[in-house]
Write a protein that holds these residues in place. Sequence first.
Motif, short mmCIF file in Angstrom:
data_model
loop_
_atom_site.label_atom_id
_atom_site.label_comp_id
_atom_site.label_asym_id
_atom_site.label_seq_id
_atom_site.Cartn_x
_atom_site.Cartn_y
_atom_site.Cartn_z
N MET A 1 -37.81 -38.72 33.97
CA MET A 1 -37.84 -37.40 34.62
C MET A 1 -38.51 -37.48 36.00
O MET A 1 -38.34 -36.63 36.83
N ASN A 2 -39.30 -38.55 36.19
CA ASN A 2 -39.98 -38.68 37.48
C ASN A 2 -39.18 -39.50 38.48
O ASN A 2 -39.71 -39.97 39.46
N PHE A 3 -37.90 -39.64 38.23
CA PHE A 3 -37.07 -40.42 39.13
C PHE A 3 -36.27 -39.50 40.02
O PHE A 3 -35.52 -38.69 39.50
N PRO A 4 -36.34 -39.58 41.31
CA PRO A 4 -37.37 -40.31 42.05
C PRO A 4 -38.58 -39.41 42.26
O PRO A 4 -38.46 -38.19 42.29
N THR A 5 -39.75 -40.00 42.42
CA THR A 5 -40.95 -39.24 42.74
C THR A 5 -40.88 -38.76 44.19
O THR A 5 -40.52 -39.54 45.07
N PRO A 6 -41.21 -37.49 44.45
CA PRO A 6 -41.18 -37.04 45.84
C PRO A 6 -42.16 -37.83 46.72
O PRO A 6 -43.21 -38.26 46.25
N GLY A 7 -41.79 -38.04 47.96
CA GLY A 7 -42.67 -38.71 48.91
C GLY A 7 -43.97 -37.96 49.10
O GLY A 7 -44.06 -36.75 48.81
N PHE A 8 -45.02 -38.67 49.54
CA PHE A 8 -46.33 -38.07 49.81
C PHE A 8 -47.00 -37.53 48.55
O PHE A 8 -47.85 -36.65 48.64
N THR A 9 -46.56 -37.98 47.37
CA THR A 9 -47.27 -37.61 46.14
C THR A 9 -47.74 -38.90 45.46
O THR A 9 -47.29 -39.99 45.79
N GLY A 10 -48.65 -38.74 44.51
CA GLY A 10 -49.07 -39.88 43.72
C GLY A 10 -50.43 -40.45 44.11
O GLY A 10 -50.80 -41.53 43.64
N SER A 11 -51.19 -39.76 44.93
CA SER A 11 -52.54 -40.25 45.24
C SER A 11 -53.41 -40.17 43.98
O SER A 11 -53.33 -39.22 43.21
N THR A 12 -54.22 -41.20 43.78
CA THR A 12 -55.11 -41.19 42.61
C THR A 12 -56.56 -40.89 43.01
O THR A 12 -57.48 -41.02 42.21
N ILE A 13 -56.75 -40.48 44.26
CA ILE A 13 -58.10 -40.14 44.75
C ILE A 13 -58.61 -38.87 44.06
O ILE A 13 -57.86 -37.93 43.86
N THR B 1 -30.75 -36.56 45.00
CA THR B 1 -30.72 -37.55 43.92
C THR B 1 -30.79 -36.86 42.56
O THR B 1 -30.05 -37.21 41.63
N ARG B 2 -31.68 -35.88 42.44
CA ARG B 2 -31.80 -35.20 41.14
C ARG B 2 -30.56 -34.39 40.82
O ARG B 2 -30.15 -34.30 39.67
N TRP B 3 -29.95 -33.78 41.84
CA TRP B 3 -28.71 -33.04 41.61
C TRP B 3 -27.62 -34.00 41.15
O TRP B 3 -26.90 -33.73 40.18
N LEU B 4 -27.53 -35.15 41.82
CA LEU B 4 -26.50 -36.13 41.50
C LEU B 4 -26.60 -36.58 40.05
O LEU B 4 -25.58 -36.75 39.37
N HIS B 5 -27.82 -36.79 39.56
CA HIS B 5 -28.02 -37.30 38.21
C HIS B 5 -28.22 -36.19 37.17
O HIS B 5 -28.54 -36.47 36.02
N GLY B 6 -28.07 -34.93 37.60
CA GLY B 6 -28.21 -33.82 36.67
C GLY B 6 -29.64 -33.57 36.25
O GLY B 6 -29.90 -32.79 35.33
N LEU B 7 -30.61 -34.23 36.91
CA LEU B 7 -32.01 -34.08 36.49
C LEU B 7 -32.53 -32.69 36.83
O LEU B 7 -33.51 -32.23 36.24
#
Lengths: 301, 301
Positions: free
Chosen positions: A1-13, A285-291
């Motif tokens: 479900m996290n494919f692809p992760t949006p850019g500028f996200t995912g900081s662990t700070i 990408t999410r639209w293409l894969h139905g996500l």
Amino acid sequence: MNFPTPGFTGSTIDRADNLRLDQERISALLNHDDARLLRLEALDPLLGEDDRLAWQAMSELAEGAVPLFLGLDGESPLFAPLTRMAPGPTRGWGVFGLIGRMEGGDAALWATARSLIEWHNRHGYCGVCGSPTEIFRAGWARKCDGCGAEHFPRVDPVVIMLAEHDGKVLVGRGLNYPERRYSALAGFVEPGESIEEGVARELLEEAGVRVKSVRYVASQPWPFPASLMIACIAEAESAAVVIDRTELADLMWVDRGQVAAALAGAEDAPFQAPPPFAIANTLMTRWLHGLDMLAQGRGPA
Amino acid sequence: MNFPTPGFTGSTIDRADNLRLDQERISALLNHDDARLLRLEALDPLLGEDDRLAWQAMSELAEGAVPLFLGLDGESPLFAPLTRMAPGPTRGWGVFGLIGRMEGGDAALWATARSLIEWHNRHGYCGVCGSPTEIFRAGWARKCDGCGAEHFPRVDPVVIMLAEHDGKVLVGRGLNYPERRYSALAGFVEPGESIEEGVARELLEEAGVRVKSVRYVASQPWPFPASLMIACIAEAESAAVVIDRTELADLMWVDRGQVAAALAGAEDAPFQAPPPFAIANTLMTRWLHGLDMLAQGRGPA
């Protein structure tokens, strides 16, 4: 479900906002042996050979610069240098090449620093009374010397959307886009409207498209200067369009095969897709894969 | 799927943003026979006997007040009066009684006017250089007399969320809430984070709750002074909580029966629910009926 992760996200700070008002703790963190200062070139990131963000010792802080507290990386306090900059456009296209090489968490951390620095530079004076303002909350607010008003960093919500009709989605070419580039339409959310109403209004204004329903897909911060991009898909009543020529050079309905070709960078694709770190790419990408149709939760990143 | 519609949504006004820069058209609209001026008491709405917004002729515009263009109601141009107000807290609890009687579209229109008026009053000076600013774009921006910087109304995105675990959701009691009131937790989205990251951070900060996934449910504008409320449900890793006592008096996990009793206003409900026009109420209602789990689109209103 996290494919692809949006850019500028995912900081662990850990932003450690509970420390921001604690001047004693912040002083101790500034003098911590592992404290690190983000290296920047004007507002752009400086990358090492491994394409990671470059850091330096706090002693490298330039004269007159103020450290902004970004948070804690484990035990290490992280700061970004606030320097005064001339007003005006601060983004060159070159930075997109750098961003494309960065991992998401690094890009998120740099985005935070960039948005904060630009906000401080545009808010040296109080909107209420015109007096100079001073930094406080370790870089997360400013306070007026005159009337005492407190000011907090801006985050501007923007809706970015694909209209969908009969198995196709609507992409547009902005007036100043790179050659062959098409993307999702977008616009700022205005006071007094919801996300869904903003999507409906922007599609009507820019493309003459009326909307039957809106579904949320994903979000990302966008540091030019400080937007929150909110990506949606809207079911259009019909495929008829009326282009707003003050905003757009062209509009085009594209089917799944065409979107797949564009995302794959195929030579015969009908358009060039936005880069992977732009949420318009995530949306396609999410639209293409139905996500986008799935109700299951997304991870916090 | 639109049950219930979030408060402050559903206005059918055309904001006609393409006219805002057209001073000739705006002048003509100001002099239009059907032009109407919103009646306000300070920032609060004035309601007629039918609980609809009260309007008056443009000739009633007070001396020194400036008309802000709200949009077109069919052929009728609508304006709100901008007057200078003393800084400071501008919301009395009394206004909630009025809002509770208003229909959604009227509340949305008033919310737009309220947010705009308060923004103008806090931005009479330029943050970049401290010079006075002047209104332009028919009320939708200000321009600096000194450096020429343009300033646009703020909209502050706020995440508001229910953590969910084992069939229960987490509600909290703010320090200054009315007696017995519990609501969803909430906080401002910061620069450099997504909606999903903001939800995860706020739940960790205020309740010590770690989140496995986040799903978007609904949004609304909230005119105190200009928030965009983004309502989500987050799957919590466990039911353990650590209360942030600087923000909250209490936290409580509640099951479907307890939420249903609260929403129905039952005397033996374990808490008093937020009012129907608050999106926390929408969020609880949609969770109760499982509407938050459906992927189908929501109407634009």
